[in-house]
Design a protein around this motif. Structure first.
Motif, PDB file in Angstrom:
ATOM      1  N   THR A 122      21.644 -12.660 -13.002  1.00 59.11           N
ATOM      2  CA  THR A 122      21.975 -11.594 -14.027  1.00 59.11           C
ATOM      3  C   THR A 122      22.983 -10.686 -13.341  1.00 59.11           C
ATOM      4  O   THR A 122      22.941 -10.533 -11.926  1.00 59.11           O
ATOM      5  CB  THR A 122      20.828 -10.614 -14.295  1.00 59.11           C
ATOM      6  N   ALA A 123      24.144 -10.005 -14.080  1.00 59.08           N
ATOM      7  CA  ALA A 123      24.837  -9.194 -13.606  1.00 59.08           C
ATOM      8  C   ALA A 123      24.506  -7.748 -14.080  1.00 59.08           C
ATOM      9  O   ALA A 123      25.030  -7.426 -15.365  1.00 59.08           O
ATOM     10  CB  ALA A 123      26.301  -9.542 -14.198  1.00 59.08           C
ATOM     11  N   PRO A 124      24.043  -6.904 -13.468  1.00 62.57           N
ATOM     12  CA  PRO A 124      23.498  -5.719 -13.725  1.00 62.57           C
ATOM     13  C   PRO A 124      24.849  -4.735 -14.064  1.00 62.57           C
ATOM     14  O   PRO A 124      26.074  -5.122 -13.780  1.00 62.57           O
ATOM     15  CB  PRO A 124      22.746  -4.965 -12.885  1.00 62.57           C
ATOM     16  N   ALA A 125      24.746  -3.528 -14.682  1.00 62.95           N
ATOM     17  CA  ALA A 125      25.820  -2.385 -14.793  1.00 62.95           C
ATOM     18  C   ALA A 125      26.597  -2.298 -13.486  1.00 62.95           C
ATOM     19  O   ALA A 125      26.129  -2.159 -12.294  1.00 62.95           O
ATOM     20  CB  ALA A 125      25.217  -1.353 -15.168  1.00 62.95           C
ATOM     21  N   GLY A 126      27.739  -2.217 -13.466  1.00 63.24           N
ATOM     22  CA  GLY A 126      28.915  -2.329 -12.467  1.00 63.24           C
ATOM     23  C   GLY A 126      29.031  -3.274 -11.752  1.00 63.24           C
ATOM     24  O   GLY A 126      29.818  -3.519 -10.808  1.00 63.24           O
ATOM     25  N   ALA A 127      28.434  -4.547 -12.110  1.00 67.00           N
ATOM     26  CA  ALA A 127      28.945  -5.921 -11.614  1.00 67.00           C
ATOM     27  C   ALA A 127      29.636  -6.628 -12.499  1.00 67.00           C
ATOM     28  O   ALA A 127      29.439  -6.689 -13.680  1.00 67.00           O
ATOM     29  CB  ALA A 127      27.476  -6.694 -11.057  1.00 67.00           C
ATOM     30  N   GLU A 128      30.482  -7.642 -12.007  1.00 63.74           N
ATOM     31  CA  GLU A 128      31.332  -8.454 -13.065  1.00 63.74           C
ATOM     32  C   GLU A 128      30.567 -10.039 -12.826  1.00 63.74           C
ATOM     33  O   GLU A 128      30.301 -10.436 -11.806  1.00 63.74           O
ATOM     34  CB  GLU A 128      32.658  -8.433 -12.699  1.00 63.74           C
ATOM     35  N   GLY A 129      30.318 -10.527 -14.005  1.00 62.44           N
ATOM     36  CA  GLY A 129      29.822 -11.759 -14.156  1.00 62.44           C
ATOM     37  C   GLY A 129      30.771 -12.890 -14.692  1.00 62.44           C
ATOM     38  O   GLY A 129      31.398 -12.749 -15.711  1.00 62.44           O
ATOM     39  N   CYS A 130      30.820 -13.973 -14.161  1.00 61.55           N
ATOM     40  CA  CYS A 130      31.657 -15.104 -14.670  1.00 61.55           C
ATOM     41  C   CYS A 130      30.798 -16.265 -14.747  1.00 61.55           C
ATOM     42  O   CYS A 130      29.814 -16.680 -14.299  1.00 61.55           O
ATOM     43  CB  CYS A 130      32.833 -15.338 -13.704  1.00 61.55           C
ATOM     44  N   TYR A 131      31.357 -17.494 -15.693  1.00 59.15           N
ATOM     45  CA  TYR A 131      30.503 -18.448 -15.979  1.00 59.15           C
ATOM     46  C   TYR A 131      29.230 -18.503 -16.483  1.00 59.15           C
ATOM     47  O   TYR A 131      28.269 -18.494 -15.658  1.00 59.15           O
ATOM     48  CB  TYR A 131      30.415 -19.540 -14.548  1.00 59.15           C
ATOM     49  N   PRO A 132      28.887 -17.817 -17.448  1.00 63.80           N
ATOM     50  CA  PRO A 132      27.817 -17.456 -18.228  1.00 63.80           C
ATOM     51  C   PRO A 132      26.796 -18.723 -18.297  1.00 63.80           C
ATOM     52  O   PRO A 132      27.153 -19.690 -18.926  1.00 63.80           O
ATOM     53  CB  PRO A 132      28.090 -16.957 -19.716  1.00 63.80           C
ATOM     54  N   VAL A 133      25.557 -18.525 -17.911  1.00 62.24           N
ATOM     55  CA  VAL A 133      24.539 -19.346 -18.023  1.00 62.24           C
ATOM     56  C   VAL A 133      23.242 -18.747 -18.581  1.00 62.24           C
ATOM     57  O   VAL A 133      22.642 -18.090 -18.108  1.00 62.24           O
ATOM     58  CB  VAL A 133      24.224 -20.071 -16.968  1.00 62.24           C
ATOM     59  N   GLY A 134      23.089 -19.068 -19.986  1.00 61.55           N
ATOM     60  CA  GLY A 134      21.924 -18.169 -20.648  1.00 61.55           C
ATOM     61  C   GLY A 134      22.179 -16.694 -20.599  1.00 61.55           C
ATOM     62  O   GLY A 134      23.121 -15.962 -20.917  1.00 61.55           O
ATOM     63  N   GLU A 135      21.364 -15.956 -19.833  1.00 58.68           N
ATOM     64  CA  GLU A 135      21.422 -14.539 -19.586  1.00 58.68           C
ATOM     65  C   GLU A 135      22.038 -14.349 -18.411  1.00 58.68           C
ATOM     66  O   GLU A 135      22.115 -12.987 -18.064  1.00 58.68           O
ATOM     67  CB  GLU A 135      20.170 -13.953 -19.746  1.00 58.68           C
ATOM     68  N   GLY A 136      22.406 -15.056 -17.659  1.00 53.93           N
ATOM     69  CA  GLY A 136      23.114 -14.864 -16.387  1.00 53.93           C
ATOM     70  C   GLY A 136      24.494 -15.559 -16.120  1.00 53.93           C
ATOM     71  O   GLY A 136      25.038 -15.967 -16.934  1.00 53.93           O
ATOM     72  N   CYS A 140      35.809 -14.732 -18.121  1.00 55.85           N
ATOM     73  CA  CYS A 140      35.572 -13.384 -17.489  1.00 55.85           C
ATOM     74  C   CYS A 140      37.161 -13.121 -17.282  1.00 55.85           C
ATOM     75  O   CYS A 140      38.035 -14.135 -17.374  1.00 55.85           O
ATOM     76  CB  CYS A 140      34.953 -13.427 -16.161  1.00 55.85           C
ATOM     77  N   ALA A 141      37.608 -11.897 -16.733  1.00 52.65           N
ATOM     78  CA  ALA A 141      38.779 -11.291 -16.303  1.00 52.65           C
ATOM     79  C   ALA A 141      39.334 -11.651 -14.896  1.00 52.65           C
ATOM     80  O   ALA A 141      40.210 -11.263 -14.492  1.00 52.65           O
ATOM     81  CB  ALA A 141      39.138 -10.074 -16.803  1.00 52.65           C
ATOM     82  N   LEU A 142      38.375 -12.320 -14.275  1.00 51.11           N
ATOM     83  CA  LEU A 142      38.594 -12.431 -12.696  1.00 51.11           C
ATOM     84  C   LEU A 142      39.566 -13.525 -12.486  1.00 51.11           C
ATOM     85  O   LEU A 142      39.238 -14.558 -12.943  1.00 51.11           O
ATOM     86  CB  LEU A 142      37.095 -12.781 -11.906  1.00 51.11           C
ATOM     87  N   PRO A 143      40.818 -13.096 -11.969  1.00 52.10           N
ATOM     88  CA  PRO A 143      41.838 -13.896 -11.624  1.00 52.10           C
ATOM     89  C   PRO A 143      41.537 -15.287 -10.966  1.00 52.10           C
ATOM     90  O   PRO A 143      41.922 -16.324 -11.517  1.00 52.10           O
ATOM     91  CB  PRO A 143      42.984 -13.085 -10.829  1.00 52.10           C
ATOM     92  N   VAL A 144      40.798 -15.256  -9.939  1.00 47.27           N
ATOM     93  CA  VAL A 144      40.347 -16.402  -9.141  1.00 47.27           C
ATOM     94  C   VAL A 144      39.719 -17.226  -9.872  1.00 47.27           C
ATOM     95  O   VAL A 144      39.834 -18.667  -9.964  1.00 47.27           O
ATOM     96  CB  VAL A 144      39.883 -15.885  -7.801  1.00 47.27           C
ATOM     97  N   ALA A 145      38.743 -16.719 -10.806  1.00 41.52           N
ATOM     98  CA  ALA A 145      38.007 -17.907 -11.680  1.00 41.52           C
ATOM     99  C   ALA A 145      38.933 -18.473 -12.831  1.00 41.52           C
ATOM    100  O   ALA A 145      38.764 -19.415 -13.134  1.00 41.52           O
ATOM    101  CB  ALA A 145      36.980 -17.047 -12.309  1.00 41.52           C
ATOM    102  N   GLU A 146      39.672 -17.563 -13.440  1.00 40.72           N
ATOM    103  CA  GLU A 146      40.466 -18.191 -14.328  1.00 40.72           C
ATOM    104  C   GLU A 146      41.647 -19.128 -13.780  1.00 40.72           C
ATOM    105  O   GLU A 146      41.689 -20.018 -14.607  1.00 40.72           O
ATOM    106  CB  GLU A 146      41.531 -16.770 -15.035  1.00 40.72           C
ATOM    107  N   ARG A 147      42.117 -18.982 -12.519  1.00 42.77           N
ATOM    108  CA  ARG A 147      42.926 -19.921 -12.105  1.00 42.77           C
ATOM    109  C   ARG A 147      42.148 -21.266 -11.795  1.00 42.77           C
ATOM    110  O   ARG A 147      42.596 -22.312 -11.931  1.00 42.77           O
ATOM    111  CB  ARG A 147      43.502 -19.398 -10.977  1.00 42.77           C
TER     112      ARG A 147
END
Length: 409
Positions: free
Chosen positions: A186-200, A168-175
């Motif tokens: 799950t990450a609905p519309a308008g939410a940002e998700g990091c560390y993909p696990v299956g559909e969530g 994902c493009a979240l800086p804290v997660a990338e660092r």
């Protein structure tokens, strides 16, 4: 000739004997009173020391003995969060632990990060009020209902127990890099998700309050046990340390608005009880070691009284007769007769009765069945026991009188 035996009796030693104590009965009583006073004073002193140590422990270390909920900011256990809180404080972030809803609301503002654990015990209105009053909110243990409340449309989507890149493009997660995210949502519309696990995703972030709401499974990432793994520490510091002030809210039982679970024994027990119990156990062990000392070796004193051997013999005979155990008495008779015949026959003292019977048969030139029957017979009555005693005596006499060439002398 009458057999006599001298009896040795244990006494305490040459000093302080009965004659010496009886010479001054008043001095003996005074000595006993002094001994009792010393014992009482010793126990009083020990009790005072225990109470003093208990008070000190209740003042300084009782909090560490009290059971704490998971992710408690002061919890030193494996599921506590003291480690990440200490790191935040070392970096200049003020961390304020709270346990009451009203106190938490008073301390929140737009420049404060709210860390929320166990939100499922709170009502929806309380959770929304807390998030609205904070700048950023990090929910460390969100179930499906709380996730849908804070990020509409979010729901449980699996579990990740292997290191996963943020993707994902979240800086804290990338660092922070890869982590084993645990529970995924799950990450609905308008939410940002990091560390993909299956559909969530292991981390879901959406706008909320004066900043953002972040949902993440802190129970497997930010506890003392897991903080040093992968990029957990970097991710936790980046998410929680976004402001100079953090309010870490662990809801108490009094704040539960859905009935909550019944309070446990640990919740109802005062914090000083556990250290006091440990102190009492240690005091009991110390008292046992102090008072449970071993006595020294017995001192034998030869008494000026002789006991006839016949009296001892008759006394034991009466005891065996009263017990009505002819088999036990016969075993003692056989044991004595076999030991004496073994010495006569050149056998070791611990030779088995059958070995003695066979050797006696060879010495007497008699069938071994006869000698074996004598040394293995088990009587069932007193008359049978008396007959066995006579046969054993006759066999001993025959062995003593026999010559080594096998013929009777």
């Amino acid at each position: 000739m009458t057999a006599t035996r001298t009896v040795d009796a244990p006494v305490s030693g040459p000093a302080g004997g009965p004659a010496e104590r009886d010479a001054d009965p008043f001095g003996r009583d005074e000595s006993e009173r002094r001994g009792r006073r010393r014992n009482v004073l010793a126990w009083v002193a020990l009790g005072a020391v225990v109470l003093l140590l208990g008070g000190l422990l209740s003042l300084f270390v009782a909090r560490d003995w009290t059971p704490r909920p998971p992710l408690d900011p002061e919890g030193p256990g494996a599921d506590g969060a003291r480690a990440i809180v200490q790191i935040l404080r070392e970096q200049g972030v003020e961390v304020v632990p709270t346990m009451r809803r009203a106190d938490t609301l008073e301390r929140l503002d737009a420049s404060t990060t709210l860390v929320l654990t166990d939100p499922w015990t709170l009502s929806e209105e309380t959770i929304q009020d807390l998030v609205a009053a904070a700048g950023d909110t990090v929910v460390l243990d969100a179930d499906g209902a709380v996730a849908d409340l804070l990020v509409p449309g979010a729901s449980y989507a699996g579990y990740g127990d292997e290191p996963i890149a943020p993707a994902c493009a979240l800086p804290v997660a990338e660092r922070a890099g890869a982590i084993a995210p645990g529970r995924a949502l799950t990450a609905p519309a308008g939410a940002e998700g990091c560390y993909p696990v299956g559909e969530g995703f292991g981390l879901v972030r959406a706008p909320g309050g004066a900043g953002h709401v972040t949902l993440i499974d802190g129970t497997v990432l930010f506890t003392n046990e897991h903080l040093a793994q992968e990029g957990n520490a970097a991710l936790g510091l980046g998410l929680i340390g976004t402001h100079e002030r953090v309010v870490w809210y662990v809801p108490s039982f009094e704040d539960a608005e859905d009935g909550g679970a019944a309070p446990t024994l640990g919740d109802l027990t005062p914090p000083w009880v556990t250290p006091a119990i440990v102190l009492l156990l240690l005091a009991g062990l110390a008292a046992a070691l102090w008072r449970g000392r071993r006595f020294g070796p017995l001192v034998a004193e030869r008494l000026p009284v002789t006991v006839r051997g016949s009296e001892t013999l008759e006394g034991r005979a009466r005891l065996y007769a009263r017990a009505a155990e002819p088999a036990h008495a016969a075993a003692l008779l056989r044991e004595g007769a076999a030991a004496r015949m073994a010495r006569r026959l050149g056998l070791p003292p611990n030779a088995a009765p059958l070995e003695v019977a066979d050797a006696a048969a060879v010495r007497l030139g008699a069938p071994s069945d006869v000698t074996r029957a004598i040394l293995t017979h088990v009587p069932t009555s007193d008359a049978d026991l008396a007959a066995l005693g006579r046969r054993l005596r006759d066999l001993e006499d025959a062995v003593d009188a026999a010559r080594t060439d096998g013929r009777a002398g």
